[in-house]
Design an enzyme around this catalytic site. Structure first.
Site, PDB file in Angstrom:
ATOM      1  N   HIS A  88      81.838 -24.440 -49.365  1.00 26.99           N
ATOM      2  CA  HIS A  88      81.669 -24.259 -47.923  1.00 26.99           C
ATOM      3  C   HIS A  88      81.744 -22.781 -47.540  1.00 26.99           C
ATOM      4  O   HIS A  88      80.894 -22.252 -46.820  1.00 26.99           O
ATOM      5  CB  HIS A  88      82.744 -25.066 -47.185  1.00 26.99           C
ATOM      6  CG  HIS A  88      82.709 -24.878 -45.701  1.00 26.99           C
ATOM      7  ND1 HIS A  88      83.533 -24.000 -45.048  1.00 26.99           N
ATOM      8  CD2 HIS A  88      81.927 -25.442 -44.760  1.00 26.99           C
ATOM      9  CE1 HIS A  88      83.270 -24.038 -43.758  1.00 26.99           C
ATOM     10  NE2 HIS A  88      82.305 -24.913 -43.549  1.00 26.99           N
ATOM     11  N   CYS A  91      64.390 -25.658 -48.078  1.00 28.01           N
ATOM     12  CA  CYS A  91      65.403 -25.124 -47.175  1.00 28.01           C
ATOM     13  C   CYS A  91      66.795 -25.191 -47.788  1.00 28.01           C
ATOM     14  O   CYS A  91      67.777 -24.990 -47.110  1.00 28.01           O
ATOM     15  CB  CYS A  91      65.369 -25.839 -45.831  1.00 28.01           C
ATOM     16  SG  CYS A  91      65.779 -27.580 -45.939  1.00 28.01           S
TER      17      CYS A  91
END
Lengths: 824, 824
Positions: B403, B780
């Site tokens: 993250h 993406c």
């Protein structure tokens, strides 16, 4: 027939019936006696000289037509019980009969029937706001439209769902001349089967009624008589047979039925009518039958040379064969009762026992001689001993591939899962289902084939397939036809033995992890897991070695002469650690470490997505000593058996592989240990080293993996999870909605998704065989026991399928059917 | 040269050097002066008349040969510091110099050197148990073997790892005649670059020494002089230039260097020696340069018409370009220091600030004007506000795609993750790294490009690319060459604006979920999640609608005239719920429900494998009202902007799709809302509806999905997770081992795995375009910013790649390089 439809002086009546590709008995609509109007009524009376017949036909027409055409087909389909027009007309008729003191319809005279027709037409006009049509053509087109429309009736749709009939097929409509079995005492009508649909015996079997139309036989207004002695039952044995009262007609009929069966080469369901002296055959179609009958008819017809073996295997559905394999709740007993709850039918057959609420209780009670049903929210590997001790398993949560379902099917044990309407109060040891409260020790009965739960102790009917010559004969026929070999998934010698009796030709998946849950072993396993150093880990593994060796020896011996694929340790290690606080404390004490250390180690093993974490070959690569211990156990067991003259064929399978490098890493370790053991024992035995293909990448790079792996076994459970991105444990939140909306045509964990997962399987097979043409390829996921999936496996050229022991006969059948279907 | 190797009367000396395909300066071994023996020494003295030169060469030979050939190449590679033979000989030489009071090597006279050679040979024999060889051939073959062997020296291997040079290439060995820059005051030796390797300026740049051999220049025994005024620096500005003392030689040299550069069409690193009056060019190779120099040289050479644009884009590596994009810790300051710990370089550039240990503190301190570094075990979406307020982020756990890493890279923020040697004591607000304790408020400095952590406050150097004409010129060159379009992943208008300045041609991924973490919105989001009924859910969604609309308006406006792909809600809902007890209580109170109800709802959302659970389009299908709210916000924003004259191109993307049916379900909802909004506002704007391809099945059935979807965007993060069966969050337990053992050649989350994931991507593209030939296809995932992956995307025919704003220039370069490489 010499008559003309709608001709007042010489009228023809017709019936309008459905004609679907596959018989859907009772599901589609029919309209009889079409063409009766004021004009044709008088013509028909003149023609037949039988006024009563004509008015009887007319009241039947009004009843059927107003129901089927005027009410249902106009969108008022399937009204609430008791409110439909038909029910109302029947009530009128019952009133008239009561008034007249008649028992049977035949007791009504012409005037009664005339009055009835008047009353009927009045009611129809009042209720449906439209008069009953007095025009033959209008009646005919109305009937045709209504029969077409009935294809989309609720019942028909539901039936197609169950039978797997495509919606797009549609139906034909047959318009057929009417003949009249209700023309008096020399007329009759009946239905018959060319063989007994209840057990398949080769005897002509049927019922008839004198002076009646066909619908009367089905409706059960009068008790029909048996057509011959062979057809008589408790129910009708006092009645005269058709053979007795109309011997000539019977002989003629008997000839026809033989001719029809010989022509269609299958058991026929026929309808016949005698109009005065003349016998008419109204309809014939493939007769429905139950499982045992289907099997016997197929075997007999092959023996009679009526059909080929290839035709025979198509005559029994997998579901019909399944009926023969499980003890069932006695259908007679079940018919009387309403289930207290329903759930998903995860393990077929019947289970009867006293409700218990923990695995430990299940084991304890069973040891004391009680029959128990284990009732749990859901089960975990820690419950396995209790599940094994139970007659059946019932869970409130989980789906068809939940832990409970998988384990139960593996053992052929009755199991119902995901019964969301039961509420378990584990603390107080009871559950409620609606108003019913079931306490610990209360008897309950499960029908695992249907998913029905009953309170009380229902009788079971046991199958005895080992002495069932038709079952065995049919299996032989399947074996003669099929190409796929059938293996079984079995972790214990007992299961292996059962599977072998069912015809398994090897073990396609022996999971080694279940072996560790035995209380005697789990301690060593846990020691291994919490070990800090390689040394400690090896010590704990050393303790496990003799157990593993014993396990493998047992299973290799049970499968003497047949291949046994042993999969290396697969699940994430945390699965072996206890969940409850008390058990954690116990473990920490046993291991002589602090609870903090244990918890720290457990925390370290915690994973956010354990399915995609440290498991499978990732364990054996990270801790090579685990692989080493396991294969040492396999090879020492194999060596010792070989020395005592037992022929063994172990195959070592590396799980959860995604690349050639992983295969190479494990191959080197396994091969080294194999050579070491063979040298030490001075024996040779053959052992293939291969892998499971269960990660999408493995299928994509199968060519490079096959350079090393000597066999592939598709693990379609995980492959489906990863190809769809579905966690089996978590799809409960959206899968029901997906199935309902038709976003998924079926649960991909039950039947292989051919478009996606299947494509990946094909790619893997093609690429794998491109570098190793003789690569042995099979499947060992749950799909190996699913007939549709088995057919897919055949079509893509696999060598075998492996399924749970109780599915082996089903797999033999499906494999045979695959051969026939692929030739089409 | 007119001499013969080993000829006592007319000897030739040679140097033995490496000759790898790609220059590895200083990493491979060289032996000079090979061929000096008792016999040839006297011959050479006669020939040169320079006894001192010959003994100087001899002592050099002994030093190099004993080190490179006799010690290292015989397996005693890289002995401990201070123990090697070379070091010992150097010590002897230092002693002799001290004894004689000499400062420089050149101050030693012939007798000193003769004595030195004797001492050297004695020590060599004692230490290496073998005499220094007195045979020219033996010396030559020894040298050749040693240079070959140095390919596998530790330094060389490490260098190849960093530079991505293949081990299999190997090296050539060059045997070259020796010339002598140490023949007296009319001799000299030097190294030079045809352009300045530090900034790329087009000037001849180099250093030289009179009366020396090449190794002396590198070794720094004497300070070399600048070859010309342009090359002088603080360091050497008092010394005379070569141009001054040997103007003729300089002019000759200047001519050669121009010729060489024109010939090789690249900046050259050259070595030259003047032996008495004669100038020799010893070596030339492509010169190493830093990022700014590489960019400037490429741009200048295009302008000078020396190279084509296609050649120019190959002259700058993505890493070199990256150097220009981030503020860096001043390399001079860094050189002085040792890092206190290291970690993974997750976000490039430098970050300097005071250590804080919670996101709230980071935000608070930053608001008060402090610069902070957020130090966490690992980060979660709840930390995002604190991360945004920080100068850099440091975590003890997590990998390159954790993250923290993802968020930091998205913002171009400095970040180091997985620094396992730091131990965080959050309670006491401090961490330790070895002996260093860093307390809250202590300054630390991060080099996120290298992964180095320093204590203290190091100076930063800021880039100013907007005014860097070379950077802009180079980007223009790249744009002229590339075919792929470059979009960016941006969730906020600020990020979109940055990306646009960096050259982004649209947004490839605007995630809508990050928008919900704003404190003003999270409450409504949580209300929506814990809602019991559709009505409650719609009410909460209604509260979110204006926020979403505002977000989309901002981002569509920032990207005026360019396409913006907006992805519908993707993550599992539980990610939005608070983790801490106190926050849970707060939430329950805010929502006016009991904590028990909240926890029950949270429990229901709990999943065993959330990555494969209820998320992506499964959310929008299960709760259509979520999709409806989101697209209503998009379309209303687009409509209102259109009315004010802003050109918008929204594209709606459905995430986590696996089947056509899912696409159809969402397409119908989106299309209906689009038409409704356009009708209501009476405007038209173009909006494509497409999907992310991130589930393996989606690629396999791409043909049917493309019948509905108007564009595909590969979500390679999830696609890699599912294709490998790797959970990014959990691979820490085995990935390092896999990389170390070479089971994985590289982290597949950093660079696309071409064999597996890549194959699936190709299948998806091929099938997708089979039903929709003009299907727009991009990527993406995080891979969109990885140069190797971008080249792959080009090769399979994608239309664009999308990456984080700070990677856009890198992507423009990689896309241009892909064009050139694919032509090879």
């Amino acid at each position: 027939m010499g008559h003309r439809f709608g001709d007042p002086s010489n009228p023809l009546l017709v019936s309008v019936r459905s004609g679907a590709r596959k018989s859907m008995p009772g599901m589609m609509e029919t309209v009889l006696n079409v063409g009766l109007t004021k004009d044709t009524i008088s013509g028909l009376i003149k023609l037949t000289g039988n006024e009563r017949l004509v008015y009887d036909a007319y009241r039947r027409l009004i009843m059927m037509y107003s129901d089927v055409v005027m009410e249902k087909a106009r969108g008022q389909i399937e009204p609430e019980e008791g409110l439909g027009i038909r029910r109302q007309l029947e009530e009128i008729m019952d009133e008239v009969k009561k008034e007249k003191g008649c028992k049977n319809d035949t007791d009504l005279n012409v005037d009664d029937l005339k009055r009835l027709c008047g009353l009927f037409k009045e009611r129809v006009k009042n209720v449906l706001k439209k008069p009953f049509p007095d025009d033959a053509d209008e009646q005919l087109w109305g009937g045709i439209g209504a029969v077409f429309a009935s294809w989309n009736g609720k019942r028909a749709i539901a039936y197609r769902r169950i039978e797997g009939i495509a919606d797009e097929w549609g139906t034909a409509v047959n318009v057929q001349a009417m003949v009249f079995g209700n023309m008096g005492e020399t007329s009759a009508t009946g239905v018959a089967f060319t063989r007994d649909p209840g057990n398949g015996e080769n005897k002509f079997y049927g019922e008839y009624l004198v002076n009646a139309q066909g619908e009367d036989v089905v409706a059960g207004i009068r008790t029909p008589g048996p057509i011959n002695k062979e057809s008589s039952s408790e129910h009708n044995k006092t009645l005269k047979t058709l053979e007795e009262i109309m011997p000539k007609v019977y002989r003629e009929l008997f000839g026809y039925q033989k001719k029809l069966e010989n022509h269609y080469k299958d058991m026929q369901d026929i309808e016949f009518t005698r109009e005065n002296g003349r016998l008419f055959m109204l309809q014939c179609r493939i007769g429905k039958r139950n499982g045992p009958a289907a099997v016997r008819i197929a075997v007999d017809m092959v023996k009679e040379k009526l059909i080929t073996k290839e035709m025979a295997v198509m005559r029994v559905t997998p579901a019909q064969l399944d009926e023969l394999l499980h003890p069932m709740i006695d259908p007679k007993a079940e018919r009387e009762l309403k289930p207290i709850a329903k759930g998903l039918p995860a393990g077929p057959g019947g289970g009867v026992g006293m409700a218990v609420f923990t695995a430990d209780d299940a084991e304890k009670w069973a040891k004391e001689g009680s029959k128990v049903i284990l009732v749990r929210e859901e089960t975990s590997p820690e419950d396995v001993h209790g599940m094994h001790s139970s007659q059946g398993i019932l869970t409130a949560k989980g789906g068809m591939t939940s832990h409970a379902a998988l384990v139960a099917r593996g053992w052929g044990k009755c199991c119902i899962v995901g019964s969301s309407s039961i509420h378990i109060d584990e603390e107080n040891r009871r559950f409620t289902a609606g108003d019913t409260v079931v306490k610990e020790g209360d008897w309950i009965s499960l029908n695992g084939t249907k998913g029905n739960i009953y309170s009380g102790k229902l009788p079971l009917v046991e199958p005895d397939i080992e002495h069932d010559k038709y079952f065995k004969g049919f299996m032989k026929v399947c074996d003669d036809v099929r190409r796929l070999r059938i293996r079984t998934n079995a972790d214990r010698p007992e299961d292996a033995a059962i599977a072998r009796r069912f015809g398994a030709e090897g073990i396609g998946l022996c999971r080694t992890e279940h072996m560790f849950f035995d209380p005697a072993r789990i301690k060593s396993m846990r020691k291994m897991i919490v070990a800090d150093t390689k040394g400690d880990r090896e010590k704990a593994l050393g303790e496990l070695l003799p157990y593993q060796k014993e396990d493998f020896a047992g299973i290799l011996k049970a499968m003497e002469g047949l291949p046994v694929i042993i999969r290396l340790l697969d699940p994430p290690l945390h699965e072996f650690l206890p969940q409850e606080e008390s058990k954690k404390k116990e473990l920490a004490e046993e291991l002589g470490i602090s609870i903090e250390k244990l918890e720290a180690r457990m925390q370290k093993l915690h994973e956010l997505n354990p399915m995609l974490g440290l498991r499978g070959c990732r364990l054996g690569i990270t801790y090579p000593e685990i692989t080493e211990m396991q294969v040492q156990a396999v090879f020492e067991a194999a060596a010792e058996l070989t020395l005592t003259g037992v022929k063994v064929f172990p195959e070592v399978m590396v799980p959860l592989l995604g690349s050639q490098a992983e295969m190479k890493n494990q191959y080197v370790i396994i091969k080294a240990r194999l050579e070491e053991v063979q040298k030490r024992y001075k024996v040779k035995f053959h052992c293939m080293i291969g892998t499971m293909i269960e990660i999408p990448r493995a299928a994509l790079v199968a060519d490079s993996i096959a350079e090393i792996a000597e066999f592939f076994s598709y693990g379609t459970n995980d492959l489906t999870q990863m190809t769809f991105g579905f966690s089996r444990d978590d799809i409960g939140s959206f899968l029901p909605n997906y199935l309902e909306k038709g976003i998924l045509p079926k649960d991909p964990f039950q039947s292989i998704d051919r478009d996606g997962v299947g494509k990946l399987i094909s790619i893997g097979i093609e690429r794998g065989r491109s570098t190793r043409p003789n690569l042995e390829i099979g499947i060992c996921g749950e799909h190996g026991g699913d007939p549709d999936s088995i057919k897919f496996c055949h079509s893509v050229g696999m060598d075998y399928v492996s399924c749970s022991p109780y599915r082996v006969p089903i797999a033999r059948l499906a494999a045979a059917q695959a051969v026939v279907e692929s030739k089409k």
